[in-house]
Design a protein around this motif. Structure first.
Motif, PDB file in Angstrom:
ATOM      1  N   ALA A  63     157.679  -3.885 -68.365  1.00 18.47           N
ATOM      2  CA  ALA A  63     158.417  -3.633 -67.125  1.00 18.47           C
ATOM      3  C   ALA A  63     158.768  -2.156 -66.989  1.00 18.47           C
ATOM      4  O   ALA A  63     158.702  -1.583 -65.894  1.00 18.47           O
ATOM      5  N   THR A  64     159.135  -1.533 -68.109  1.00 21.03           N
ATOM      6  CA  THR A  64     159.457  -0.106 -68.076  1.00 21.03           C
ATOM      7  C   THR A  64     158.238   0.712 -67.670  1.00 21.03           C
ATOM      8  O   THR A  64     158.339   1.680 -66.907  1.00 21.03           O
ATOM      9  N   PHE A  65     157.084   0.314 -68.172  1.00 23.83           N
ATOM     10  CA  PHE A  65     155.841   1.010 -67.846  1.00 23.83           C
ATOM     11  C   PHE A  65     155.525   0.913 -66.354  1.00 23.83           C
ATOM     12  O   PHE A  65     154.976   1.846 -65.765  1.00 23.83           O
ATOM     13  N   THR A  66     155.864  -0.228 -65.718  1.00 27.80           N
ATOM     14  CA  THR A  66     155.542  -0.435 -64.301  1.00 27.80           C
ATOM     15  C   THR A  66     156.652   0.021 -63.362  1.00 27.80           C
ATOM     16  O   THR A  66     156.508  -0.104 -62.145  1.00 27.80           O
ATOM     17  N   THR A  67     157.756   0.527 -63.898  1.00 29.15           N
ATOM     18  CA  THR A  67     158.890   0.932 -63.055  1.00 29.15           C
ATOM     19  C   THR A  67     158.500   1.896 -61.941  1.00 29.15           C
ATOM     20  O   THR A  67     158.900   1.702 -60.780  1.00 29.15           O
ATOM     21  N   PRO A  68     157.720   2.963 -62.221  1.00 29.92           N
ATOM     22  CA  PRO A  68     157.368   3.886 -61.134  1.00 29.92           C
ATOM     23  C   PRO A  68     156.619   3.211 -59.987  1.00 29.92           C
ATOM     24  O   PRO A  68     156.690   3.671 -58.846  1.00 29.92           O
ATOM     25  N   LEU A  69     155.935   2.121 -60.284  1.00 31.07           N
ATOM     26  CA  LEU A  69     155.173   1.435 -59.242  1.00 31.07           C
ATOM     27  C   LEU A  69     156.057   0.556 -58.380  1.00 31.07           C
ATOM     28  O   LEU A  69     155.900   0.512 -57.146  1.00 31.07           O
ATOM     29  N   PHE A  70     157.019  -0.147 -59.005  1.00 30.49           N
ATOM     30  CA  PHE A  70     157.797  -1.143 -58.272  1.00 30.49           C
ATOM     31  C   PHE A  70     159.189  -0.658 -57.839  1.00 30.49           C
ATOM     32  O   PHE A  70     159.757  -1.239 -56.921  1.00 30.49           O
ATOM     33  N   GLU A  71     159.720   0.341 -58.477  1.00 31.50           N
ATOM     34  CA  GLU A  71     161.074   0.798 -58.122  1.00 31.50           C
ATOM     35  C   GLU A  71     161.181   1.247 -56.670  1.00 31.50           C
ATOM     36  O   GLU A  71     162.174   0.929 -55.987  1.00 31.50           O
ATOM     37  N   PRO A  72     160.185   1.971 -56.115  1.00 34.15           N
ATOM     38  CA  PRO A  72     160.286   2.355 -54.693  1.00 34.15           C
ATOM     39  C   PRO A  72     160.273   1.170 -53.742  1.00 34.15           C
ATOM     40  O   PRO A  72     160.596   1.324 -52.564  1.00 34.15           O
ATOM     41  N   LEU A  73     159.927  -0.009 -54.247  1.00 34.57           N
ATOM     42  CA  LEU A  73     159.886  -1.202 -53.409  1.00 34.57           C
ATOM     43  C   LEU A  73     161.165  -2.019 -53.525  1.00 34.57           C
ATOM     44  O   LEU A  73     161.296  -3.058 -52.869  1.00 34.57           O
ATOM     45  N   MET A 113     170.426  -9.271 -56.761  1.00 32.80           N
ATOM     46  CA  MET A 113     169.750  -8.493 -55.719  1.00 32.80           C
ATOM     47  C   MET A 113     170.408  -8.745 -54.369  1.00 32.80           C
ATOM     48  O   MET A 113     171.094  -9.756 -54.181  1.00 32.80           O
ATOM     49  N   ASP A 114     170.185  -7.817 -53.442  1.00 28.37           N
ATOM     50  CA  ASP A 114     170.663  -8.023 -52.082  1.00 28.37           C
ATOM     51  C   ASP A 114     169.500  -8.495 -51.212  1.00 28.37           C
ATOM     52  O   ASP A 114     168.369  -8.655 -51.684  1.00 28.37           O
ATOM     53  N   TRP A 115     169.777  -8.703 -49.924  1.00 27.67           N
ATOM     54  CA  TRP A 115     168.758  -9.267 -49.047  1.00 27.67           C
ATOM     55  C   TRP A 115     167.563  -8.337 -48.884  1.00 27.67           C
ATOM     56  O   TRP A 115     166.424  -8.805 -48.711  1.00 27.67           O
ATOM     57  N   ARG A 116     167.802  -7.019 -48.960  1.00 26.11           N
ATOM     58  CA  ARG A 116     166.697  -6.072 -48.808  1.00 26.11           C
ATOM     59  C   ARG A 116     165.702  -6.190 -49.953  1.00 26.11           C
ATOM     60  O   ARG A 116     164.487  -6.204 -49.755  1.00 26.11           O
ATOM     61  N   GLN A 117     166.246  -6.253 -51.166  1.00 23.68           N
ATOM     62  CA  GLN A 117     165.375  -6.400 -52.331  1.00 23.68           C
ATOM     63  C   GLN A 117     164.640  -7.739 -52.313  1.00 23.68           C
ATOM     64  O   GLN A 117     163.457  -7.811 -52.646  1.00 23.68           O
ATOM     65  N   ALA A 118     165.351  -8.789 -51.922  1.00 30.02           N
ATOM     66  CA  ALA A 118     164.725 -10.110 -51.871  1.00 30.02           C
ATOM     67  C   ALA A 118     163.602 -10.129 -50.841  1.00 30.02           C
ATOM     68  O   ALA A 118     162.509 -10.662 -51.106  1.00 30.02           O
ATOM     69  N   TYR A 119     163.850  -9.533 -49.675  1.00 27.98           N
ATOM     70  CA  TYR A 119     162.824  -9.540 -48.630  1.00 27.98           C
ATOM     71  C   TYR A 119     161.621  -8.709 -49.054  1.00 27.98           C
ATOM     72  O   TYR A 119     160.463  -9.103 -48.835  1.00 27.98           O
ATOM     73  N   SER A 120     161.879  -7.565 -49.684  1.00 27.12           N
ATOM     74  CA  SER A 120     160.776  -6.725 -50.149  1.00 27.12           C
ATOM     75  C   SER A 120     159.946  -7.442 -51.205  1.00 27.12           C
ATOM     76  O   SER A 120     158.709  -7.374 -51.200  1.00 27.12           O
ATOM     77  N   SER A 129     155.636  -3.216 -48.393  1.00 27.89           N
ATOM     78  CA  SER A 129     156.934  -3.342 -49.062  1.00 27.89           C
ATOM     79  C   SER A 129     157.624  -1.987 -49.178  1.00 27.89           C
ATOM     80  O   SER A 129     158.845  -1.889 -49.013  1.00 27.89           O
ATOM     81  N   PHE A 130     156.862  -0.946 -49.469  1.00 26.63           N
ATOM     82  CA  PHE A 130     157.427   0.399 -49.563  1.00 26.63           C
ATOM     83  C   PHE A 130     158.032   0.822 -48.229  1.00 26.63           C
ATOM     84  O   PHE A 130     159.168   1.307 -48.171  1.00 26.63           O
ATOM     85  N   ALA A 131     157.265   0.623 -47.139  1.00 20.30           N
ATOM     86  CA  ALA A 131     157.755   1.015 -45.820  1.00 20.30           C
ATOM     87  C   ALA A 131     159.005   0.229 -45.456  1.00 20.30           C
ATOM     88  O   ALA A 131     160.002   0.805 -44.972  1.00 20.30           O
ATOM     89  N   PHE A 132     158.993  -1.082 -45.699  1.00 20.71           N
ATOM     90  CA  PHE A 132     160.154  -1.903 -45.353  1.00 20.71           C
ATOM     91  C   PHE A 132     161.386  -1.462 -46.133  1.00 20.71           C
ATOM     92  O   PHE A 132     162.453  -1.210 -45.538  1.00 20.71           O
ATOM     93  N   ILE A 187     162.770   2.001 -45.242  1.00 17.41           N
ATOM     94  CA  ILE A 187     163.367   2.067 -43.894  1.00 17.41           C
ATOM     95  C   ILE A 187     164.739   1.400 -43.873  1.00 17.41           C
ATOM     96  O   ILE A 187     165.710   1.966 -43.345  1.00 17.41           O
ATOM     97  N   VAL A 188     164.866   0.201 -44.463  1.00 20.11           N
ATOM     98  CA  VAL A 188     166.137  -0.526 -44.382  1.00 20.11           C
ATOM     99  C   VAL A 188     167.207   0.057 -45.303  1.00 20.11           C
ATOM    100  O   VAL A 188     168.398  -0.247 -45.134  1.00 20.11           O
ATOM    101  N   THR A 189     166.812   0.859 -46.286  1.00 20.00           N
ATOM    102  CA  THR A 189     167.808   1.465 -47.182  1.00 20.00           C
ATOM    103  C   THR A 189     168.042   2.937 -46.867  1.00 20.00           C
ATOM    104  O   THR A 189     168.792   3.613 -47.575  1.00 20.00           O
ATOM    105  N   TYR A 190     167.403   3.437 -45.815  1.00 25.16           N
ATOM    106  CA  TYR A 190     167.526   4.862 -45.484  1.00 25.16           C
ATOM    107  C   TYR A 190     168.944   5.198 -45.025  1.00 25.16           C
ATOM    108  O   TYR A 190     169.536   4.501 -44.227  1.00 25.16           O
TER     109      TYR A 190
END
Length: 598
Positions: free
Chosen positions: A486-496, A539-546, A589-592, A595-598
């Motif tokens: 999971a640590t190795f994949t953090t840069p890929l999934f954290e922005p989502l 998690m909050d709704w934004r993370q769940a939706y993403s 997922s990145f765009a969503f 945008i919702v956390t901006y």
């Protein structure tokens, strides 16, 4: 006595597979739109003390065999040894379909002509003189209603008659030559006209039916599309209202069984083995099992919509939109088939004659929200969103599924080239029968258990090992193997907005999406009733939706990819399809999330 072989042939949407099930007790896939049967279904039945192999061929519009499924049926007729044929026609459309029966007759095989939907023909004032038709054709004619089982016994009796003293007709090149000659035979049209005049009476002016009145709304270019999505919303409301309480009840039963019965029985075992069996296998598999009531409810309602005749209209309604993307309404039907499972939907692309259209359809079908993904979404929407918001959230994913598929088709439409217009018979609206709906729902649930069971057990077992190894670390901690991955994949999934532990579940979802929720149960060490609360707090709704958005769009399961490879006959296209899905999922997922956390 030797085994006989009989083939069921007929035009699409004649109820051929329904009759197949009635005669054999099998469970071939049946749907109220053209082109559903795309593989050879085989069953065995006893006819007059003789074992018969009954083969359900794909629907044939004629013997030209342009599409893949038509070529399959034609090749079978050309090459296989056969004792008889059952030719199935739609009695309400006998004026358009009788010529097909006359074509088949000239193959020289013993025949039984079955006129299905005879009850509907009577309601439409279509009068068929069975005796006159039988005398003119020279083989048995049966009037039946396969849906209700009326007249199927007469079909068995007719089969007994034609099988007596009939030798098997071996495959030969002359039969293939004979079929080719039929394609050039203009005399069939003359014979058809004469036979219809002798044995069939139809009303001069067809009466306006309730089907016509309903279609004035549901096939309206604007209102019809709105109605389609409200029908989907109603479907989800029923699933939540009926399935969710049953799911919760089953979860309580499984949790009580774990606490009161299973845990005490495992007390003598080593702690690690007990944890593996309870926190790994039992919690993981049990959490997935709680979705069975929802799966059953979903398929009951979806089967009702299919059996009513509405899905064919959805294809017709969307044909104009799909044509702008290089496809036609049949591709939309395949997408809807993908609601159940992407695998048969990909196989269903055989009804498309253009090979490039087939590939484009295979590219968009994996975006369909299949029943495996549905489990993930039902879990997250129930855990994170209110009961009032949950159906709308789920509807939004179905809409996104269509939009991403349409966008993909629009981007790649230039690769398709010339396309053919869609020609499709719209069946009348029919009242679904509960027995059929229950059979379909049970069949789908059984396929879910058989198809996904092995993946789920293997997946949760591997995830338990990854979260608990090396021995001595805190389960699912950064020091565990799962934590390190999971640590190795953090840069890929954290922005989502997808945390480390959720990313592990996504990796196993590549094998089968059914594993995702079971994986979460193992990762968080929670049973069916506890997991929802833990996820809601983490998690909050934004993370769940993403997370759900990524789950919707990223690479389909291994079974779907294997089917794409087999149907496209291209490993390169299969990998391109997988890469496209992953890229679209990450970007969406990145765009969503951004945008919702901006």
């Amino acid at each position: 006595m030797s085994k006989a072989r009989i083939a069921l042939v007929g035009m699409p949407n004649t109820g051929k597979s329904t009759l197949f099930n009635r005669l054999s007790g099998a469970s071939a896939r049946v749907g109220n739109w053209p082109g559903m049967t795309v593989e050879l279904e085989i069953a065995r039945l006893l006819v007059s003390a003789r074992m018969v192999e009954l083969v359900d061929l794909p629907g044939l519009n004629n013997l030209h065999g342009f599409s893949e499924d038509e070529r399959i049926a034609r090749h079978f007729l050309e090459t296989q040894s056969l004792d008889a044929l059952i030719v199935v026609l739609n009695a309400t459309q006998i004026e358009r379909q009788l010529a097909f029966a006359l074509q088949i007759k000239q193959l020289g095989l013993p025949l039984v002509l079955v006129l299905n939907m005879a009850d509907e023909a009577i309601r439409r004032h279509v009068l068929i003189d069975r005796e006159a038709l039988e005398k003119a054709l020279g083989y048995p004619v049966c009037l039946i209603s396969a849906k209700y089982g009326h007249g199927t016994q007469t079909v068995r009796q007719a089969l007994e008659a034609v099988l007596q003293n009939k030798a098997s007709t071996a495959p030969s090149q002359p039969r293939a030559t004979q079929i080719q000659a039929l394609l050039e035979d203009d005399a069939i049209e003359v014979q058809t006209t004469a036979l219809l005049a002798e044995a069939v009476r139809t009303p001069q002016t067809p009466a306006i039916t309730y089907t016509d009145r309903i279609d004035s709304l549901l096939l309206h270019p604007g209102l019809g599309v709105v109605a389609f999505f409200f029908i989907l919303l109603g479907l989800f409301q029923i699933v939540y209202s009926v399935g969710a309480p049953l799911q919760e009840l089953l979860g309580e039963i499984l949790e009580a069984a774990k606490t009161d019965w299973i845990a005490p029985l495992l007390t003598p075992l080593p702690a690690a083995l007990t944890s593996f069996l309870l926190d790994g296998l039992y919690d993981g598999v049990g959490t997935v099992a709680t979705f069975l009531p929802i799966i059953l409810t979903f398929y009951l309602v979806m089967s009702a919509v299919e059996d009513s005749g509405y899905m064919a209209r959805a294809a017709f309604l969307m044909d104009a939109l799909m044509s702008r993307m290089g496809l036609d309404g049949r591709a939309f039907v395949m997408q809807i088939m993908g609601f159940g499972c992407n695998v048969p939907a990909v196989m269903g692309t055989r009804v498309l004659r253009n090979p490039l259209q087939r590939r484009l359809s295979m590219l968009i079908i994996p975006f369909s929200l299949c029943s495996a993904r549905l489990q993930v979404f039902l879990f997250f929407t129930t855990a994170v969103f209110s009961p009032q918001a949950a159906p709308w959230v789920l509807l939004s994913f179905y809409i996104l599924s269509f939009l991403v598929a349409f966008l993909t088709a629009f981007i790649w439409r230039g690769q398709v080239g010339e396309q053919e217009p869609l020609v499709m018979e719209l069946p009348p609206y029919r009242y679904p029968t509960f027995a059929y709906l229950a059979l379909q729902a049970l069949r789908e649930a059984g396929q879910f258990l058989r198809g996904a069971g092995g993946f789920i057990i293997a997946g949760v077992a591997i995830i338990w090992l990854l979260t608990h190894l090396p021995w001595g670390v805190t389960p699912a901690s950064p020091q565990s193997w799962a934590g390190q991955i999971a640590t190795f994949t953090t840069p890929l999934f954290e922005p989502l907005g997808i945390n480390n532990l959720l990313s592990i579940a996504l990796m196993f979802g590549f094998v089968a999406k059914e594993v995702v929720v079971g994986a979460l149960a193992v990762i968080y060490g929670a049973g069916p009733n506890e997991l929802a609360g833990i996820v809601a707090r983490s998690m909050d709704w934004r993370q769940a939706y993403s997370f759900m958005l990524f789950t919707l769009l990223y690479t389909p399961c291994l079974a779907t990819l294997a089917t794409i490879r087999r149907e496209s006959r291209s490993l390169k296209f299969t990998f391109a399809s997988m890469a496209w899905s992953i890229a679209v999922a990450w970007l969406a997922s990145f765009a969503f999330y951004q945008i919702v956390t901006y």
